[in-house]
Design an enzyme around this catalytic site. Structure first.
Site, PDB file in Angstrom:
ATOM      1  N   GLU A  53       0.865  -1.181   0.000  1.00 46.45           N
ATOM      2  CA  GLU A  53       0.000   0.000   0.000  1.00 46.45           C
ATOM      3  C   GLU A  53       0.905   1.237   0.000  1.00 46.45           C
ATOM      4  OE1 GLU A  53      -3.251   0.651  -0.472  1.00 46.45           O
ATOM      5  OE2 GLU A  53      -2.357   2.644  -0.357  1.00 46.45           O
ATOM      6  N   CYS A  84       3.964  -2.700  -8.372  1.00 41.70           N
ATOM      7  CA  CYS A  84       2.649  -2.266  -7.906  1.00 41.70           C
ATOM      8  C   CYS A  84       2.766  -1.035  -6.993  1.00 41.70           C
ATOM      9  CB  CYS A  84       1.922  -3.445  -7.263  1.00 41.70           C
ATOM     10  SG  CYS A  84       0.141  -3.225  -7.270  1.00 41.70           S
ATOM     11  N   ARG A 113      -3.502   5.250  -9.256  1.00 41.79           N
ATOM     12  CA  ARG A 113      -3.710   4.199  -8.264  1.00 41.79           C
ATOM     13  C   ARG A 113      -5.053   3.506  -8.486  1.00 41.79           C
ATOM     14  NH1 ARG A 113      -4.587   6.110  -3.167  1.00 41.79           N
ATOM     15  NH2 ARG A 113      -4.184   4.032  -2.366  1.00 41.79           N
ATOM     16  N   HIS A 179       2.733  -8.290 -10.209  1.00 42.91           N
ATOM     17  CA  HIS A 179       3.521  -8.906  -9.125  1.00 42.91           C
ATOM     18  C   HIS A 179       4.275 -10.155  -9.576  1.00 42.91           C
ATOM     19  CE1 HIS A 179       1.780  -6.703  -5.646  1.00 42.91           C
ATOM     20  NE2 HIS A 179       0.722  -6.589  -6.431  1.00 42.91           N
ATOM     21  N   GLU A 181       6.729 -11.487  -8.299  1.00 42.24           N
ATOM     22  CA  GLU A 181       7.208 -12.252  -7.125  1.00 42.24           C
ATOM     23  C   GLU A 181       6.189 -13.314  -6.686  1.00 42.24           C
ATOM     24  OE1 GLU A 181       6.029  -9.257  -7.128  1.00 42.24           O
ATOM     25  OE2 GLU A 181       4.787  -8.897  -5.354  1.00 42.24           O
TER      26      GLU A 181
HETATM   27  N1  GLN Z   1      -3.455  -0.067  -4.426  1.00 44.22           N
HETATM   28  C1  GLN Z   1      -2.156  -0.110  -3.797  1.00 44.22           C
HETATM   29  C2  GLN Z   1      -1.566   1.282  -3.628  1.00 44.22           C
HETATM   30  O1  GLN Z   1      -2.152   2.234  -3.990  1.00 44.22           O
HETATM   31  C3  GLN Z   1      -1.189  -0.976  -4.573  1.00 44.22           C
HETATM   32  C4  GLN Z   1      -1.629  -2.429  -4.544  1.00 44.22           C
HETATM   33  C5  GLN Z   1      -0.505  -3.414  -4.615  1.00 44.22           C
HETATM   34  O2  GLN Z   1       0.680  -3.089  -4.376  1.00 44.22           O
HETATM   35  N2  GLN Z   1      -0.864  -4.643  -4.867  1.00 44.22           N
HETATM   36  O3  GLN Z   1      -0.490   1.401  -3.115  1.00 44.22           O
END
Ligand code: GLN
Length: 199
Positions: A53, A84, A113, A179, A181
């Protein structure tokens, strides 16, 4: 030979799925370490910023005195790979940020985002990524951002079928909306380690 030593890479470990990145990097022979303090950052030759996040990572990096050292590392040319939330952290411009949210910047992109909205929070798809070759990369998107515009120095590495950009690089900065990973496909991490070795 100096070049054969295991590359020392950090994974920002304030929040998010840093353990998964460390495991992938270890499996590739890297000396991968969690980074929570400026002294730890000073010892690595490259950095992964994980998914999680971005609003929380932003707050914690500022609270722990890491934001300025991270910005300095990025502008000094350290290879950084953001997945992400990590991609959001290294974007110059963040759309749909929360009030007061800051990014570290570095990549000349605008990133939105949660770009897929609540009806499509998460999805998986196969992406052709020419720099990684065959087969296509199976990409997992989780509340993912999208790259809405990119400056002339930014190279798009992957796009969705509708043309929206989901992987980019600029100099030593690499970012993916998804992702790697989580899928067992280590090609993005190998690509990043190649950058670290030649930086
Ligand atoms: N929605 C998240 C953000 O704004 C990112 C989501 C994620 O890393 N899977 O940071």
């Amino acid at each position: 030979m100096a070049g054969s030593a295991a590359p020392v890479v950090g994974v920002l470990a304030l929040q998010g799925d840093f353990r998964e990145h460390i495991a992938v990097l270890h499996s590739l022979g890297a000396d991968a370490r969690p980074i929570r303090r400026p002294e730890e950052l000073a010892e690595v030759a490259g950095l992964v910023i994980p998914g999680g996040e971005s609003t929380v990572m932003d707050k914690l990096s500022r609270a722990f005195g890491l934001a300025e050292p991270l910005k300095a590392a990025i502008s000094s040319g350290m290879p950084v790979y953001g997945t992400c939330a990590g991609l959001i952290m290294i974007a110059d411009r963040v759309l749909d940020a929360i009030e007061g949210q800051q990014s570290l910047g570095g990549l000349d992109i605008s990133v939105r985002r949660n770009a897929f909205g609540s009806q499509l929070d998460s999805f998986e798809t196969d992406l052709d990524i020419p720099v990684l070759g065959d087969p296509p990369v199976h990409a997992v998107f989780i509340r993912a951002p999208i790259v809405e515009d990119a400056g002339g120095g930014v190279r798009a590495l992957a796009s969705l079928g509708d043309g929206r950009i989901v992987a980019v690089e600029q100099g030593n900065l690499l970012g993916t909306s998804f992702h790697p990973e989580m899928t067992g496909d280590t090609r993005f991490h190998e690509y990043f380690l190649g950058r670290v070795r030649s930086a």
